[in-house]
Design a protein around this motif. Structure first.
Motif, mmCIF file in Angstrom:
data_model
loop_
_atom_site.group_PDB
_atom_site.id
_atom_site.type_symbol
_atom_site.label_atom_id
_atom_site.label_comp_id
_atom_site.label_asym_id
_atom_site.label_seq_id
_atom_site.Cartn_x
_atom_site.Cartn_y
_atom_site.Cartn_z
ATOM 1 N N THR A 1 0.797 -1.231 0.000
ATOM 2 C CA THR A 1 0.000 0.000 0.000
ATOM 3 C C THR A 1 0.824 1.274 0.000
ATOM 4 O O THR A 1 0.263 2.371 0.049
ATOM 5 C CB THR A 1 -0.941 0.041 1.224
ATOM 6 O OG1 THR A 1 -0.145 0.018 2.428
ATOM 7 C CG2 THR A 1 -1.926 -1.114 1.207
ATOM 8 N N HIS A 2 2.155 1.190 -0.061
ATOM 9 C CA HIS A 2 2.955 2.413 -0.060
ATOM 10 C C HIS A 2 4.373 2.187 -0.575
ATOM 11 O O HIS A 2 4.841 1.056 -0.656
ATOM 12 C CB HIS A 2 2.999 3.050 1.340
ATOM 13 C CG HIS A 2 3.740 2.221 2.344
ATOM 14 N ND1 HIS A 2 3.120 1.290 3.128
ATOM 15 C CD2 HIS A 2 5.049 2.177 2.679
ATOM 16 C CE1 HIS A 2 4.001 0.711 3.913
ATOM 17 N NE2 HIS A 2 5.187 1.230 3.661
ATOM 18 N N SER B 1 1.199 6.685 -0.786
ATOM 19 C CA SER B 1 0.372 5.546 -0.413
ATOM 20 C C SER B 1 -0.914 5.495 -1.228
ATOM 21 O O SER B 1 -1.308 6.461 -1.876
ATOM 22 C CB SER B 1 0.030 5.601 1.073
ATOM 23 O OG SER B 1 -0.832 6.687 1.348
ATOM 24 N N ASP C 1 -6.448 3.174 0.240
ATOM 25 C CA ASP C 1 -6.851 2.200 1.255
ATOM 26 C C ASP C 1 -5.759 1.892 2.278
ATOM 27 O O ASP C 1 -5.939 1.033 3.139
ATOM 28 C CB ASP C 1 -7.362 0.906 0.615
ATOM 29 C CG ASP C 1 -6.320 0.216 -0.249
ATOM 30 O OD1 ASP C 1 -5.300 0.836 -0.592
ATOM 31 O OD2 ASP C 1 -6.543 -0.959 -0.586
ATOM 32 N N SER C 2 -4.652 2.618 2.232
ATOM 33 C CA SER C 2 -3.628 2.425 3.261
ATOM 34 C C SER C 2 -4.155 2.958 4.596
ATOM 35 O O SER C 2 -5.002 3.857 4.640
ATOM 36 C CB SER C 2 -2.332 3.154 2.885
ATOM 37 O OG SER C 2 -2.495 4.542 2.977
ATOM 38 N N ARG C 3 -3.654 2.412 5.663
ATOM 39 C CA ARG C 3 -4.080 2.824 7.006
ATOM 40 C C ARG C 3 -3.871 4.323 7.227
ATOM 41 O O ARG C 3 -4.695 4.996 7.831
ATOM 42 C CB ARG C 3 -3.281 2.021 8.038
ATOM 43 C CG ARG C 3 -3.616 2.311 9.464
ATOM 44 C CD ARG C 3 -2.852 1.376 10.396
ATOM 45 N NE ARG C 3 -1.461 1.241 9.999
ATOM 46 C CZ ARG C 3 -0.439 1.684 10.715
ATOM 47 N NH1 ARG C 3 -0.637 2.244 11.875
ATOM 48 N NH2 ARG C 3 0.798 1.530 10.282
ATOM 49 N N GLU C 4 -2.771 4.874 6.703
ATOM 50 C CA GLU C 4 -2.421 6.278 6.929
ATOM 51 C C GLU C 4 -3.276 7.251 6.138
ATOM 52 O O GLU C 4 -3.380 8.422 6.481
ATOM 53 C CB GLU C 4 -0.946 6.517 6.565
ATOM 54 C CG GLU C 4 0.032 5.655 7.326
ATOM 55 C CD GLU C 4 0.166 4.247 6.775
ATOM 56 O OE1 GLU C 4 0.768 3.424 7.481
ATOM 57 O OE2 GLU C 4 -0.315 3.948 5.660
ATOM 58 N N ALA D 1 -6.621 7.297 5.430
ATOM 59 C CA ALA D 1 -7.991 7.541 5.888
ATOM 60 C C ALA D 1 -8.976 7.628 4.722
ATOM 61 O O ALA D 1 -9.958 8.358 4.784
ATOM 62 C CB ALA D 1 -8.052 8.802 6.749
#
Length: 139
Positions: free
Chosen positions: A43-44, A53, A56-59, A61
């Motif tokens: 994802t990044h 990223s 859908d990466s955690r960072e 949002a």
């Protein structure tokens, strides 16, 4: 007016729709400036202080980044030229060919639009050696 050279921003994150295209572009242009890929995951990808990223990466949002202007320091005019050529080859679009700009004497830069439409610049601030911390320019 005093311009500071060196670290002002600790890091920047771009959230992109097409990570593969962004990775291809930034690997090429930053490689031309001798900045390697720092690491990556599904994802990044990151390069020194630039973190890119997916939505859908955690960072991220779930939000894409809006259009930004990123300016990278280049060690020479040749590095600016290499940046521009590598970026075009890797899917970037011309947004200003390499050349002198009127911002201050010796300002040599090139501008590309990355695959997401961000304005990405490489700049060499001229032949005069400036301190790593600051340079004073009279306007």
């Amino acid at each position: 007016m005093q311009l500071h050279r060196g670290r002002l921003i600790d890091h920047v994150q771009l959230v992109v729709a097409d990570l593969a295209a962004a990775k291809r572009f930034y690997t090429a242009v930053l490689g031309a400036l001798e900045i390697p890929v720092g690491g990556e995951a599904p994802t990044h990808v990151w390069f020194d202080e630039l973190f890119i990223s997916t939505r859908d990466s955690r960072e991220a949002a779930g939000q894409l980044t809006g259009r930004v202007h990123l300016g990278f320091q280049a060690t020479s005019r040749d590095a600016v030229d290499r940046f521009y050529a590598a970026g075009l080859e890797a899917g970037g679009r011309d947004n200003g060919q390499p050349g002198e700009r009127p911002y201050h004497p010796g300002y040599y830069a090139a501008f590309l639009l990355d695959p997401e439409g961000n304005n990405v610049e490489a700049v060499h601030h001229g032949p005069a050696k400036a301190s790593a911390r600051s340079i004073v320019i009279d306007f």
